[in-house]
Design a protein around this motif. Structure first.
Motif, mmCIF file in Angstrom:
data_model
loop_
_atom_site.group_PDB
_atom_site.id
_atom_site.type_symbol
_atom_site.label_atom_id
_atom_site.label_comp_id
_atom_site.label_asym_id
_atom_site.label_seq_id
_atom_site.Cartn_x
_atom_site.Cartn_y
_atom_site.Cartn_z
ATOM 1 N N PRO A 1 3.480 11.706 -0.589
ATOM 2 C CA PRO A 1 4.868 11.645 -0.131
ATOM 3 C C PRO A 1 4.940 11.043 1.277
ATOM 4 O O PRO A 1 3.917 10.806 1.924
ATOM 5 C CB PRO A 1 5.294 13.110 -0.099
ATOM 6 N N HIS A 2 6.154 10.808 1.734
ATOM 7 C CA HIS A 2 6.325 10.412 3.134
ATOM 8 C C HIS A 2 5.854 11.543 4.041
ATOM 9 O O HIS A 2 6.092 12.718 3.741
ATOM 10 C CB HIS A 2 7.803 10.118 3.431
ATOM 11 N N ILE A 3 5.257 11.189 5.168
ATOM 12 C CA ILE A 3 4.793 12.258 6.060
ATOM 13 C C ILE A 3 5.957 12.893 6.822
ATOM 14 O O ILE A 3 5.773 13.913 7.468
ATOM 15 C CB ILE A 3 3.715 11.770 7.042
ATOM 16 N N ILE B 1 0.826 -1.210 0.000
ATOM 17 C CA ILE B 1 0.000 0.000 0.000
ATOM 18 C C ILE B 1 0.860 1.260 0.000
ATOM 19 O O ILE B 1 0.566 2.233 -0.699
ATOM 20 C CB ILE B 1 -0.952 -0.003 1.214
ATOM 21 N N HIS B 2 1.933 1.251 0.776
ATOM 22 C CA HIS B 2 2.807 2.427 0.884
ATOM 23 C C HIS B 2 3.329 2.864 -0.492
ATOM 24 O O HIS B 2 3.244 4.042 -0.853
ATOM 25 C CB HIS B 2 3.973 2.077 1.817
ATOM 26 N N GLU B 3 3.836 1.921 -1.259
ATOM 27 C CA GLU B 3 4.393 2.275 -2.568
ATOM 28 C C GLU B 3 3.293 2.714 -3.520
ATOM 29 O O GLU B 3 3.487 3.631 -4.327
ATOM 30 C CB GLU B 3 5.191 1.107 -3.155
ATOM 31 N N CYS B 4 2.135 2.084 -3.418
ATOM 32 C CA CYS B 4 1.005 2.520 -4.249
ATOM 33 C C CYS B 4 0.578 3.923 -3.829
ATOM 34 O O CYS B 4 0.189 4.742 -4.664
ATOM 35 C CB CYS B 4 -0.153 1.536 -4.131
ATOM 36 N N GLY B 5 0.673 4.208 -2.539
ATOM 37 C CA GLY B 5 0.379 5.558 -2.038
ATOM 38 C C GLY B 5 1.263 6.588 -2.721
ATOM 39 O O GLY B 5 0.792 7.637 -3.158
ATOM 40 N N HIS B 6 2.548 6.277 -2.855
ATOM 41 C CA HIS B 6 3.436 7.177 -3.611
ATOM 42 C C HIS B 6 2.908 7.366 -5.037
ATOM 43 O O HIS B 6 2.783 8.482 -5.533
ATOM 44 C CB HIS B 6 4.845 6.590 -3.712
ATOM 45 N N SER B 7 2.610 6.232 -5.655
ATOM 46 C CA SER B 7 2.167 6.292 -7.051
ATOM 47 C C SER B 7 0.879 7.114 -7.184
ATOM 48 O O SER B 7 0.615 7.700 -8.227
ATOM 49 C CB SER B 7 1.955 4.872 -7.571
ATOM 50 N N ASP C 1 4.221 6.534 6.620
ATOM 51 C CA ASP C 1 5.322 6.631 7.574
ATOM 52 C C ASP C 1 6.184 5.372 7.435
ATOM 53 O O ASP C 1 5.856 4.459 6.659
ATOM 54 C CB ASP C 1 4.750 6.745 8.993
ATOM 55 N N TYR C 2 7.274 5.311 8.188
ATOM 56 C CA TYR C 2 8.127 4.121 8.186
ATOM 57 C C TYR C 2 7.919 3.307 9.469
ATOM 58 O O TYR C 2 7.381 3.818 10.455
ATOM 59 C CB TYR C 2 9.609 4.523 8.070
ATOM 60 N N GLU C 3 8.377 2.073 9.421
ATOM 61 C CA GLU C 3 8.176 1.173 10.560
ATOM 62 C C GLU C 3 9.268 1.309 11.604
ATOM 63 O O GLU C 3 9.253 0.616 12.606
ATOM 64 C CB GLU C 3 8.111 -0.280 10.069
HETATM 65 ZN ZN LIG Z 1 8.240 5.398 0.603
#
Ligand SMILES: [Zn+2]
Length: 454
Positions: free
Chosen positions: A385-387, A375-381, A407-409
């Motif tokens: 951006p990163h929060i 989901i994160h990478e699709c969110g970029h697409s 966000d990151y883990e």
């Molecule tokens: Zn990312």
């Protein structure tokens, strides 16, 4: 009930008694998300830890040590303004306090005649918590809490609650320093659904406190308009580089549809599920040769770029014309592979000149089983951006402290000699990061690849 004559000698008990029974006590009401939330509808609010120094942040986003309780958003004033005013219908200030309404997004449940893009997803509505914020000591009186919407399709059940049924156990939340808040939490007390038609604009659910003839507006829930449901079409491509297929987690289609972009009222669907076997491509093609020869030493971005180029040459479901990252491409290409790319789980292209994200992304071996990576990478697409990005995010947060998909883990620690960063620990939401913020719903809904007319 307390006997105030003991503490306050100047009051006559009879006078105090009348006062208690007839005066509406001061409090505010907030809708909140149940603790078992897992992304199946949109719910967002201004979290306390984003604006008060509650959580200890180990390091700034540039690696500088902090080590003290710090508000998780670096733009507190801007974030407050966002939640207080942006898209909010009839902002309120109960008893002269700032009020930040929470946001809910749910699909309308409709017949096709009523609305052809309705959904059964929230047919039974969603159950939400209530937080009663105490501004003066509350008592078991006859105060009622009323919920009022002017939109006939927005159903609130029940429409009325007794305050005394909600205030059994008082809690205190430390907001940093000497600041604290007294409140009561009533779990899953209210069901909200949208049925029979759509919300054509953002709608408010007003919350009133009522005692006798006294009535005060003490809260509000904003409900996101749901009359436009953009469609995101995803082409999922298993890029075969060895004798093995890559194993993407098998619930990824469910994640797209039910636990991520549904929060932004987007219908995200995998339209094509296909394979792209690099070994079957013409071995005389120098690009094919280069990729096969160098794939195990290429950087994440080199692999991404090679796959993009090879798919444009040979892919069965490539865009009818132009490039994958063109503005006219109305599909999102998810390439996944069992190749490794160092510690990178996935990558999406970004045009550095325009800050526009590409319409494709790649998931590498170590991200194949991660819900968040898919989901994160699709969110970029889809333009997010990163929060924690100071350059690209509308609001900059510290790295690794929220449950947001973008966000990151892990928490950012000190700078390492090679220019990267050490981790100072896991994000406490690791494995449970299902949130998209309301201001991200606005962004993702305007992505160029979405289909509005269908
Ligand atoms: Zn990312």
């Amino acid at each position: 009930m307390e006997n105030p004559s003991i503490k306050f000698g100047e009051y006559k008990p009879t006078k105090r008694k009348i006062f208690q029974n007839t005066t509406l006590k001061k409090f505010m009401v907030h809708f909140r998300r149940p603790s078992d939330y897992n992304g199946k509808y949109g719910f967002d609010w201004l979290r306390d830890e984003y604006i008060y120094p509650i959580e200890t942040v180990t390091n700034d986003n540039n690696g500088t040590a902090i080590g003290t309780p710090t508000a998780l958003c670096k733009d507190v004033a801007a974030l407050k303004m966002e939640y207080k005013t942006t898209d909010v219908v009839n902002p309120i200030s109960p008893y002269a306090n700032d009020y930040y309404p929470a946001w809910l997004s749910i699909f309308p449940y409709t017949t096709t005649a009523q609305f052809s893009h309705g959904s059964r997803m929230h047919k039974n509505g969603v159950y939400l918590d209530l937080e009663i914020e105490e501004l003066e000591t509350l008592v078991d009186d006859a105060t009622e809490i009323l919920f009022k919407s002017n939109n006939p399709f927005l159903k609130i059940t029940p429409s009325k609650l007794n305050l005394k049924d909600l205030i059994s156990s008082k809690r205190t939340k430390n907001l940093g320093g000497t600041t604290a808040r007294d409140y009561y939490l009533a779990e899953k007390k209210v069901n909200i659904k949208c049925e029979g038609g759509t919300l054509n604009s953002h709608e408010e659910i007003k919350i009133f406190a009522k005692l006798g003839v006294q009535k005060e507006e003490v809260g509000k829930l904003m409900v996101y308009k749901n009359n436009v449901i953009p469609k995101a079409e995803i082409v999922a491509i298993n890029v075969i580089t060895s004798s093995n297929l890559a194993n993407l987690r098998n619930d990824y289609q469910y994640l797209f549809k039910n636990q991520s972009f549904n929060q932004a009222l987007i219908r995200a669907e995998v339209k094509v599920d296909t394979k792209f076997d690099i070994n079957s491509l013409p071995s005389t093609d120098v690009d094919v040769q280069n990729f096969i020869n160098n794939k195990n030493t290429m950087s994440a971005n080199q692999i991404r770029s090679s796959i993009e180029n090879l798919y444009l040459k040979y892919g069965k479901h490539k865009p009818v014309s132009g490039q994958i990252d063109d503005n006219t491409t109305t599909r999102t290409y998810l390439f996944y592979t069992d190749l490794n790319a160092g510690r990178t789980s996935g990558i999406c292209s970004l045009d550095n000149a325009t800050n526009v994200w590409g319409n494709h992304y790649v998931i590498f071996n170590q991200g194949l089983n991660s819900k968040r990576t898919v989901i994160h990478e699709c969110g970029h697409s889809l333009s997010l951006p990163h929060i924690f990005s100071s350059a690209l995010s509308s609001f900059e947060f510290y790295h690794g402290y929220t449950d947001n998909y973008m966000d990151y883990e892990w928490q950012k620690g000190n700078r390492a000699p090679n220019g990267s960063y050490y981790s100072s620990g896991d994000n406490k939401f690791k494995g449970n990061m299902y949130s998209l913020f309301k201001w991200q719903w606005n962004i993702v809904r305007t992505d160029r690849s979405l289909i509005l007319n269908y």
